[in-house]
Design a protein around this motif. Sequence first.
Motif, PDB file in Angstrom:
ATOM      1  N   LEU A  81       3.998   6.290  -5.306  1.00  0.00           N
ATOM      2  CA  LEU A  81       3.973   6.268  -6.731  1.00  0.00           C
ATOM      3  C   LEU A  81       2.749   7.591  -7.198  1.00  0.00           C
ATOM      4  O   LEU A  81       3.238   8.174  -7.907  1.00  0.00           O
ATOM      5  CB  LEU A  81       3.442   4.904  -7.326  1.00  0.00           C
ATOM      6  N   ALA A  82       1.786   7.652  -6.338  1.00  0.00           N
ATOM      7  CA  ALA A  82       0.738   8.690  -6.574  1.00  0.00           C
ATOM      8  C   ALA A  82       1.359  10.043  -6.204  1.00  0.00           C
ATOM      9  O   ALA A  82       1.188  10.755  -7.108  1.00  0.00           O
ATOM     10  CB  ALA A  82      -0.487   8.292  -5.966  1.00  0.00           C
ATOM     11  N   LEU A  83       2.015   9.940  -5.177  1.00  0.00           N
ATOM     12  CA  LEU A  83       2.593  11.252  -4.976  1.00  0.00           C
ATOM     13  C   LEU A  83       3.777  11.655  -5.952  1.00  0.00           C
ATOM     14  O   LEU A  83       3.834  12.746  -6.027  1.00  0.00           O
ATOM     15  CB  LEU A  83       3.358  11.106  -3.425  1.00  0.00           C
ATOM     16  N   ALA A  84       4.643  10.621  -6.301  1.00  0.00           N
ATOM     17  CA  ALA A  84       5.420  11.121  -7.185  1.00  0.00           C
ATOM     18  C   ALA A  84       4.930  11.525  -8.593  1.00  0.00           C
ATOM     19  O   ALA A  84       5.068  12.676  -9.432  1.00  0.00           O
ATOM     20  CB  ALA A  84       6.566   9.818  -7.596  1.00  0.00           C
ATOM     21  N   MET A 140       0.805  -1.125   0.019  1.00  0.00           N
ATOM     22  CA  MET A 140       0.109   0.116  -0.022  1.00  0.00           C
ATOM     23  C   MET A 140       0.894   1.243  -0.064  1.00  0.00           C
ATOM     24  O   MET A 140       0.437   2.180  -0.625  1.00  0.00           O
ATOM     25  CB  MET A 140      -0.933   0.005   1.147  1.00  0.00           C
ATOM     26  N   ASN A 141       1.975   1.274   0.792  1.00  0.00           N
ATOM     27  CA  ASN A 141       2.864   2.273   0.753  1.00  0.00           C
ATOM     28  C   ASN A 141       3.398   2.723  -0.770  1.00  0.00           C
ATOM     29  O   ASN A 141       3.522   3.782  -0.901  1.00  0.00           O
ATOM     30  CB  ASN A 141       3.973   2.042   1.715  1.00  0.00           C
ATOM     31  N   LYS A 142       3.704   1.705  -1.481  1.00  0.00           N
ATOM     32  CA  LYS A 142       4.238   1.891  -2.697  1.00  0.00           C
ATOM     33  C   LYS A 142       3.182   2.639  -3.680  1.00  0.00           C
ATOM     34  O   LYS A 142       3.592   3.434  -4.537  1.00  0.00           O
ATOM     35  CB  LYS A 142       4.514   0.350  -3.514  1.00  0.00           C
ATOM     36  N   SER A 143       1.951   2.308  -3.654  1.00  0.00           N
ATOM     37  CA  SER A 143       1.110   3.009  -4.501  1.00  0.00           C
ATOM     38  C   SER A 143       0.818   4.319  -4.048  1.00  0.00           C
ATOM     39  O   SER A 143       0.532   5.323  -4.780  1.00  0.00           O
ATOM     40  CB  SER A 143      -0.303   2.282  -4.422  1.00  0.00           C
ATOM     41  N   VAL A 144       1.030   4.749  -2.734  1.00  0.00           N
ATOM     42  CA  VAL A 144       0.883   6.009  -2.295  1.00  0.00           C
ATOM     43  C   VAL A 144       2.041   6.857  -2.674  1.00  0.00           C
ATOM     44  O   VAL A 144       1.893   8.124  -2.969  1.00  0.00           O
ATOM     45  CB  VAL A 144       0.718   6.038  -0.765  1.00  0.00           C
TER      46      VAL A 144
END
Length: 127
Positions: free
Chosen positions: A7-10, A1-5
Amino acid sequence: MNKSVYLALAACIGLAACSTERLARFPSYKLTIVQGNELDLQAVASLHQGLSKEQVQHILGTPLLRDPLHGNRWDYVFEVSRGGKVRERKNLTLYFDANDSLVKAEGDVLDELRKQQQAAPAGQTAQ
């Protein structure tokens, strides 16, 4: 889940950096496009009523536009553009009679020629 957050932030930061305002500050590598007939003012000054089409073509070159529906009208157009924006535009329209003799000339090149002739001191020719 942290990866998707992350990625979205980047992605959001990356898209925010691509605003058109910031892109406009970078130098443009677009070509300067020159189209048409660059008319020499001395050649235009040598035009006068009664010249044949062949004589006009010898003086100014082949016109950019020869309208098939109006065979007695020649248009000389010169345009410089860069990045899709026109920087300079000049035109000269010549009209011929039924005997292929020059009758009339009009366009902003003639206005430029008049300004140059008025600015030249008395006794000197326009160059």
